[in-house]
Design an enzyme around this catalytic site. Structure first.
Site, short mmCIF file in Angstrom:
data_model
loop_
_atom_site.label_atom_id
_atom_site.label_comp_id
_atom_site.label_asym_id
_atom_site.label_seq_id
_atom_site.Cartn_x
_atom_site.Cartn_y
_atom_site.Cartn_z
N TYR A 140 0.82 -1.21 0.00
CA TYR A 140 0.00 0.00 0.00
C TYR A 140 0.85 1.27 0.00
O TYR A 140 0.39 2.34 -0.36
CB TYR A 140 -0.94 0.04 1.21
CG TYR A 140 -2.07 -0.96 1.16
CD1 TYR A 140 -2.33 -1.69 0.00
CD2 TYR A 140 -2.88 -1.19 2.26
CE1 TYR A 140 -3.37 -2.60 -0.06
CE2 TYR A 140 -3.92 -2.10 2.20
CZ TYR A 140 -4.16 -2.81 1.05
OH TYR A 140 -5.19 -3.71 1.01
N LYS A 191 2.96 -15.31 2.53
CA LYS A 191 2.90 -16.05 1.26
C LYS A 191 4.35 -16.40 0.92
O LYS A 191 4.87 -16.03 -0.13
CB LYS A 191 2.21 -15.16 0.21
CG LYS A 191 1.83 -15.86 -1.06
CD LYS A 191 0.68 -16.82 -0.92
CE LYS A 191 0.46 -17.55 -2.23
NZ LYS A 191 -0.37 -18.74 -2.12
N ASP A 223 -3.64 -17.78 1.67
CA ASP A 223 -4.81 -18.40 1.02
C ASP A 223 -5.42 -19.46 1.93
O ASP A 223 -6.64 -19.56 2.08
CB ASP A 223 -4.44 -18.98 -0.36
CG ASP A 223 -3.10 -19.71 -0.37
OD1 ASP A 223 -2.33 -19.59 0.59
OD2 ASP A 223 -2.83 -20.42 -1.36
N ASP A 247 -5.70 -6.50 5.79
CA ASP A 247 -6.87 -5.74 5.36
C ASP A 247 -8.00 -6.71 5.00
O ASP A 247 -9.15 -6.57 5.44
CB ASP A 247 -6.45 -4.91 4.12
CG ASP A 247 -7.50 -3.90 3.72
OD1 ASP A 247 -8.51 -3.79 4.41
OD2 ASP A 247 -7.30 -3.22 2.69
N ASP A 251 -11.39 -8.06 7.64
CA ASP A 251 -12.79 -7.88 7.23
C ASP A 251 -13.52 -9.22 7.19
O ASP A 251 -14.68 -9.32 7.59
CB ASP A 251 -12.86 -7.23 5.84
CG ASP A 251 -13.00 -5.72 5.93
OD1 ASP A 251 -12.67 -5.18 7.01
OD2 ASP A 251 -13.44 -5.10 4.96
#
Ligand code: NAD
Length: 358
Positions: A140, A191, A223, A247, A251
């Site tokens: 980001y 990852k 994942d 992020d 959620d």
């Protein structure tokens, strides 16, 4: 010396929910807790009052405060403002200014609200996890980023993912220490099979973990973590991960809890100074009607006592008071099932205060 709290109610329901959080502070102060608070503007309210979503007066007060309580900002009144003065710039500004790099989001499934969740009760009953997201690094914020022409002359967009060793070290310390305050299990999500950034992330987390032998560390690919969170969320205690993975996973985890009106959050700096806020927005659709659920904001007060003021006793009392009002059947509209009596924001706040009283 009194602990100084800066209160930034923000916009729309922000002022309504914050009024109930203040009732909790008033009760604790009356009991003799050494706290004081002042109010400031952030977001649209700050633009209205001072022409900027994060004005110098708020900046100064935020730097001087020991902790900050925020409601929510934004809403249709401000949607057509130029980007530089949009309410969300207020949040980004304060986070950056205070160096808030660690975002803590608990996801807790209250037994009493199991029916409000889209998950089977047995999957979420008793769920209590904490997601820790790094907030100031990763793809980001990575440079270079932008648009360019590729070798074939096609337009492409590109971003850069990176983490430095110190950035991973500091979030890892927060994560291990949070796990120490809970069930002493930490799952680091990355990852590592694909990304260099994740390889460094994992290496550093393992190294930092040597200083916390009482915490059981595990690792999971993002994942798989996304899948495990819906398959068997109760396997987790604390999850730590980078900005982009966090992020998305935070959620996802918030849906396990059933209602957006129930979830607090904290963003901490290196000294555990924090900004505390509910995860929901300013809910313009119900603003001014006295319908908003104040519990996420009240639980944010609890987090403030736990993480910035090191007062687990008060945090536990606030959490217990919220559980008690739910057990009593108190429901705002967002958490009510068909046929249940619905109460308003003020009545819910008063019920928590009554439950808190010794
Ligand atoms: P929202 O979270 O404000 O609302 C989504 C839905 O949940 C709405 O139906 C709302 O009524 C309901 N809801 C939210 N909080 C509730 C509460 N405490 N009690 C009962 N119901 C509640 O999200 P949105 O509608 O997408 O955004 C509205 C505004 O809030 C936008 O301007 C957005 O940018 C802003 N926003 C701010 C923050 C923040 O301040 N941190 C976070 C998210 C969105």
């Amino acid at each position: 010396m009194n602990k100084k709290i800066l209160i930034l109610p923000g916009d729309y329901i922000g002022t309504e929910i914050m009024a109930e959080a203040v009732k909790v502070l008033e009760l604790l102060k009356a009991e003799g807790e050494k706290i004081e608070w002042s109010f400031g503007h952030l977001g649209g309210a700050a633009y209205d009052a001072e022409g900027h979503p994060y004005p110098p007066s708020t900046q100064k007060a935020a730097c001087e405060a020991d902790a900050i309580l925020m409601g929510a900002v934004g809403g249709p009144k401000y949607d057509s403002l130029p980007r530089a003065v949009r309410p969300e710039q207020g949040i980004l500004g304060i986070r950056k200014d205070l160096g808030l790099f660690a975002n803590l989001r608990p996801a807790l499934a209250y037994e009493e609200l199991a029916a409000a969740s889209s998950f089977k009760p047995e999957v979420i009953a008793g769920l209590d996890i904490l997601i820790l997201r790094e907030l100031t690094g990763d793809i980001y914020f990575g440079q270079p980023r932008g648009r360019r022409s590729n070798a074939e002359g096609a337009e492409e967009g590109y971003d850069t993912m990176h983490y430095s060793r110190p950035e991973v070290e500091r979030i890892a310390h927060v994560a291990f220490q949070a796990a120490q305050k809970r069930n002493k299990r930490l799952c680091s999500v990355d990852k590592e099979n694909v990304l260099e950034t994740s390889r460094l992330w994992r290496e550093v987390v393992i190294e930092v973990g040597k200083q916390y032998p009482d915490v059981a560390l595990s690792h999971m690919y993002v994942d798989n973590a996304a899948m495990q969170l819906v398959k068997n969320p109760k396997q987790f205690d604390v999850i730590v991960t980078g900005n982009i993975f966090g992020d998305i996973l935070s959620d996802e985890a918030s849906m396990l809890a059933g209602s957006i009106g129930m979830l607090p959050s904290a963003s901490l700096d290196v000294n555990n100074k924090g900004l505390y806020e509910p995860i929901h927005g300013s809910a313009p659709d119900i603003a001014g009607q006295g319908k908003a659920n104040p519990l996420a904001t009240i639980l944010s007060v609890g987090m403030m006592f736990r993480y910035t003021f090191n007062r687990a006793d008060l945090a536990d009392r606030i959490d217990a008071a919220v559980k008690q009002v739910l057990r009593q059947g108190k429901r705002t509209g967002d958490i009510a099932q068909p046929g249940e009596r619905i109460i308003g924001t003020k009545e819910m706040g008063d019920a928590v205060v009554a439950a808190l009283k010794k």
